[in-house]
Enzyme design. Structure first.
Site, PDB file in Angstrom:
ATOM      1  N   GLU A  47      -4.428   3.622   6.752  1.00  0.00           N
ATOM      2  CA  GLU A  47      -4.235   3.424   5.308  1.00  0.00           C
ATOM      3  C   GLU A  47      -4.773   4.649   4.568  1.00  0.00           C
ATOM      4  O   GLU A  47      -4.249   5.067   3.550  1.00  0.00           O
ATOM      5  CB  GLU A  47      -4.974   2.168   4.825  1.00  0.00           C
ATOM      6  CG  GLU A  47      -4.917   2.022   3.302  1.00  0.00           C
ATOM      7  CD  GLU A  47      -5.482   0.707   2.775  1.00  0.00           C
ATOM      8  OE1 GLU A  47      -5.264  -0.336   3.394  1.00  0.00           O
ATOM      9  OE2 GLU A  47      -6.118   0.745   1.711  1.00  0.00           O
ATOM     10  N   SER A  58     -10.725   0.056   3.586  1.00  0.00           N
ATOM     11  CA  SER A  58     -10.001  -0.321   4.817  1.00  0.00           C
ATOM     12  C   SER A  58      -9.451   0.928   5.489  1.00  0.00           C
ATOM     13  O   SER A  58      -8.807   1.759   4.843  1.00  0.00           O
ATOM     14  CB  SER A  58      -8.823  -1.246   4.493  1.00  0.00           C
ATOM     15  OG  SER A  58      -9.291  -2.485   4.039  1.00  0.00           O
ATOM     16  N   ARG A 112       0.814  -1.230   0.000  1.00  0.00           N
ATOM     17  CA  ARG A 112       0.000   0.000   0.000  1.00  0.00           C
ATOM     18  C   ARG A 112       0.851   1.285   0.000  1.00  0.00           C
ATOM     19  O   ARG A 112       0.439   2.309   0.534  1.00  0.00           O
ATOM     20  CB  ARG A 112      -0.943   0.055   1.209  1.00  0.00           C
ATOM     21  CG  ARG A 112      -1.988  -1.020   1.254  1.00  0.00           C
ATOM     22  CD  ARG A 112      -3.005  -0.872   0.122  1.00  0.00           C
ATOM     23  NE  ARG A 112      -4.150  -1.719   0.376  1.00  0.00           N
ATOM     24  CZ  ARG A 112      -4.222  -3.014   0.026  1.00  0.00           C
ATOM     25  NH1 ARG A 112      -3.235  -3.594  -0.633  1.00  0.00           N
ATOM     26  NH2 ARG A 112      -5.301  -3.711   0.297  1.00  0.00           N
TER      27      ARG A 112
HETATM   28  N1  EPU Z   1     -11.131 -10.694  10.607  1.00  0.00           N
HETATM   29  C1  EPU Z   1     -11.664 -10.839  11.851  1.00  0.00           C
HETATM   30  N2  EPU Z   1     -12.610  -9.919  12.260  1.00  0.00           N
HETATM   31  C2  EPU Z   1     -13.001  -8.888  11.475  1.00  0.00           C
HETATM   32  C3  EPU Z   1     -12.435  -8.741  10.192  1.00  0.00           C
HETATM   33  C4  EPU Z   1     -11.481  -9.655   9.775  1.00  0.00           C
HETATM   34  O1  EPU Z   1     -11.299 -11.737  12.602  1.00  0.00           O
HETATM   35  O2  EPU Z   1     -13.847  -8.089  11.911  1.00  0.00           O
HETATM   36  C5  EPU Z   1     -10.132 -11.669  10.148  1.00  0.00           C
HETATM   37  C6  EPU Z   1     -10.650 -12.501   8.970  1.00  0.00           C
HETATM   38  O3  EPU Z   1     -11.382 -13.604   9.402  1.00  0.00           O
HETATM   39  C7  EPU Z   1      -9.358 -12.879   8.275  1.00  0.00           C
HETATM   40  C8  EPU Z   1      -8.440 -11.701   8.536  1.00  0.00           C
HETATM   41  O4  EPU Z   1      -8.984 -10.994   9.650  1.00  0.00           O
HETATM   42  O5  EPU Z   1      -8.791 -14.018   8.871  1.00  0.00           O
HETATM   43  C9  EPU Z   1      -8.308 -10.764   7.328  1.00  0.00           C
HETATM   44  O6  EPU Z   1      -9.579 -10.228   6.954  1.00  0.00           O
HETATM   45  P1  EPU Z   1     -10.021 -10.096   5.423  1.00  0.00           P
HETATM   46  O7  EPU Z   1      -9.838 -11.415   4.734  1.00  0.00           O
HETATM   47  O8  EPU Z   1     -11.354  -9.457   5.405  1.00  0.00           O
HETATM   48  O9  EPU Z   1      -8.954  -9.164   4.776  1.00  0.00           O
HETATM   49  P2  EPU Z   1      -8.330  -7.769   5.259  1.00  0.00           P
HETATM   50  O10 EPU Z   1      -6.893  -8.013   5.540  1.00  0.00           O
HETATM   51  O11 EPU Z   1      -9.130  -7.145   6.343  1.00  0.00           O
HETATM   52  C10 EPU Z   1      -7.562  -6.986   2.882  1.00  0.00           C
HETATM   53  C11 EPU Z   1      -7.442  -5.618   2.287  1.00  0.00           C
HETATM   54  C12 EPU Z   1      -8.731  -5.233   1.581  1.00  0.00           C
HETATM   55  C13 EPU Z   1      -9.105  -6.295   0.562  1.00  0.00           C
HETATM   56  C14 EPU Z   1      -9.248  -7.633   1.308  1.00  0.00           C
HETATM   57  C15 EPU Z   1      -9.613  -8.786   0.389  1.00  0.00           C
HETATM   58  C16 EPU Z   1      -5.942  -4.295   3.708  1.00  0.00           C
HETATM   59  C17 EPU Z   1      -5.841  -3.292   4.805  1.00  0.00           C
HETATM   60  N3  EPU Z   1      -7.180  -4.635   3.337  1.00  0.00           N
HETATM   61  O12 EPU Z   1      -8.517  -6.892   3.952  1.00  0.00           O
HETATM   62  O13 EPU Z   1      -8.472  -4.027   0.867  1.00  0.00           O
HETATM   63  O14 EPU Z   1     -10.320  -5.986  -0.097  1.00  0.00           O
HETATM   64  O15 EPU Z   1      -7.990  -7.934   1.932  1.00  0.00           O
HETATM   65  O16 EPU Z   1      -8.522  -9.297  -0.226  1.00  0.00           O
HETATM   66  O17 EPU Z   1      -4.913  -4.743   3.211  1.00  0.00           O
HETATM   67  C18 EPU Z   1      -8.616  -1.648   1.064  1.00  0.00           C
HETATM   68  O18 EPU Z   1      -7.381  -1.673   1.096  1.00  0.00           O
HETATM   69  O19 EPU Z   1      -9.284  -0.583   1.115  1.00  0.00           O
HETATM   70  C19 EPU Z   1      -9.319  -2.936   1.007  1.00  0.00           C
HETATM   71  C20 EPU Z   1     -10.646  -3.013   1.109  1.00  0.00           C
END
Ligand code: EPU
Length: 319
Positions: free
Chosen positions: A307, A237, A186
């Site tokens: 972010e 995010s 990012r």
């Molecule tokens: N999780 C929880 N509780 C929550 C949310 C998430 O336990 O309330 C856990 C999930 O179960 C999972 C882990 O945290 O094990 C990661 O969550 P998720 O798969 O939703 O992915 P993320 O890391 O939160 C990232 C990107 C998103 C992108 C998604 C899908 C970042 C900060 N975010 O989210 O990007 O859409 O992966 O690949 O890197 C953005 O950058 O604006 C964005 C939406």
């Protein structure tokens, strides 16, 4: 640098819009007025306007899709350049096939246009609300992929440092290969050093496939996104994932999901999404940001880094 409204009015005439509420231009639907706003429809216009603003030493901020930013309730003193340069061209018979687009093109739409042509490589981006320019600067990513893997090169407007005081800045259009961007999670050289260069257009590398196969992968991602990410007005995010950890999981484990301040809420579905329930102010969002940072630091000793970018006059909210 402070804004000189009468100078801007003299140079840009009726093109310059004043006192424009910015909430309508942001994905969180939040933000006070821009003192001055200039809209551009092509990359050439973007280059001309930014060159003039650099020469006039007027501060500016470019808004594309308005995601990944939180605009202060007090508004923005810098000139807002609204990037609506959206031309897109595909080269389907080259090896590899490529997509070229101006920086104001919607990135998710570009991914869907590629899919319709049977071009693979951007499936992960089909749900991204921002522009290609924003994606190039912030190395947008999802589902384990990010922009840096697709980027071939981007055309940049680059301001070189003045050799002597009082000289006009030397402004050049340059083609930067991916390596020049020094990409990380990012982040990029442009994100690390804002103000010296802006993105005019970019060329992305794709692969031949079929419309059906590409659409299938988009549909799979869409199902996951709908299951894990909330609809509604948000910035995307809020925090970067700390190394080896997930911001959403930390906020969840801290017991903060569903917390509401004013019209802003930490999504009950995903801890890293903050939702505008309809009446949220930037200040409501800011208080939730601080609450999440403090609580996660206290409970888990992890510093959550934003972010999103805070844009505008935040003195009032920050107190
Ligand atoms: N999780 C929880 N509780 C929550 C949310 C998430 O336990 O309330 C856990 C999930 O179960 C999972 C882990 O945290 O094990 C990661 O969550 P998720 O798969 O939703 O992915 P993320 O890391 O939160 C990232 C990107 C998103 C992108 C998604 C899908 C970042 C900060 N975010 O989210 O990007 O859409 O992966 O690949 O890197 C953005 O950058 O604006 C964005 C939406």
């Amino acid at each position: 640098m402070t804004l000189d409204l009468s100078l801007l009015q003299q140079k840009f005439g009726s093109r310059l819009q004043t006192g424009i509420p910015l909430a309508r231009y942001t994905s969180a639907r939040i933000g006070g007025p821009a003192q001055a706003l200039l809209k551009v429809e092509t990359a050439n216009e973007l280059a001309q306007i930014v060159t003039m603003l650099w020469e006039l030493e007027q501060p500016f901020f470019i808004i594309g899709g308005g995601s990944n930013i939180l605009v202060a309730d007090a508004g923005v003193e810098d000139v807002i350049v609204l990037n609506r340069a959206r031309h897109v061209r595909f080269a389907e018979h080259t090896s590899p096939p490529t997509a070229w687009a101006e920086s104001g093109a919607n990135f998710g739409l570009l991914a869907r246009q590629a899919a319709a042509r049977g071009l693979s490589g951007l499936e992960w981006a089909a749900g991204i609300p921002g522009t290609l320019g924003g994606a190039v600067v912030g190395n947008a990513g999802a589902f384990g992929a990010d922009l840096s893997a697709n980027l071939v090169m981007a055309e940049i407007l680059h301001r070189k440092p003045q050799e002597k005081a009082g000289e006009l800045p030397a402004v050049q259009r340059e083609k930067w290969l991916k390596e020049n961007f020094e990409y990380g999670y990012r982040t990029s050289r442009l994100k690390q050093h804002p103000g010296d260069a802006i993105v005019l257009s970019a060329k992305l590398q794709l692969e031949h496939s079929t419309p059906q196969a590409v659409q299938l992968r988009i549909d799979e991602h869409t199902i996951v996104r709908h299951r894990t990410q909330p609809p509604g007005a948000s910035t995307g995010s809020m925090f970067k994932n700390p190394p080896g950890k997930y911001a959403g999981r930390l906020i969840d484990a801290a017991g903060l999901k569903g917390t509401q301040i004013g019209g802003a809420q930490i999504s009950p579905l995903h801890g890293n999404f903050f939702i505008n329930l309809g009446t949220a102010s930037a200040s409501d969002f800011y208080q939730l940001i601080k609450l999440a940072q403090l609580t996660v630091a206290e409970k888990f000793g992890v510093a959550l880094e934003l972010e999103i970018q805070l844009v505008g006059n935040w003195q009032v909210e920050k107190g």
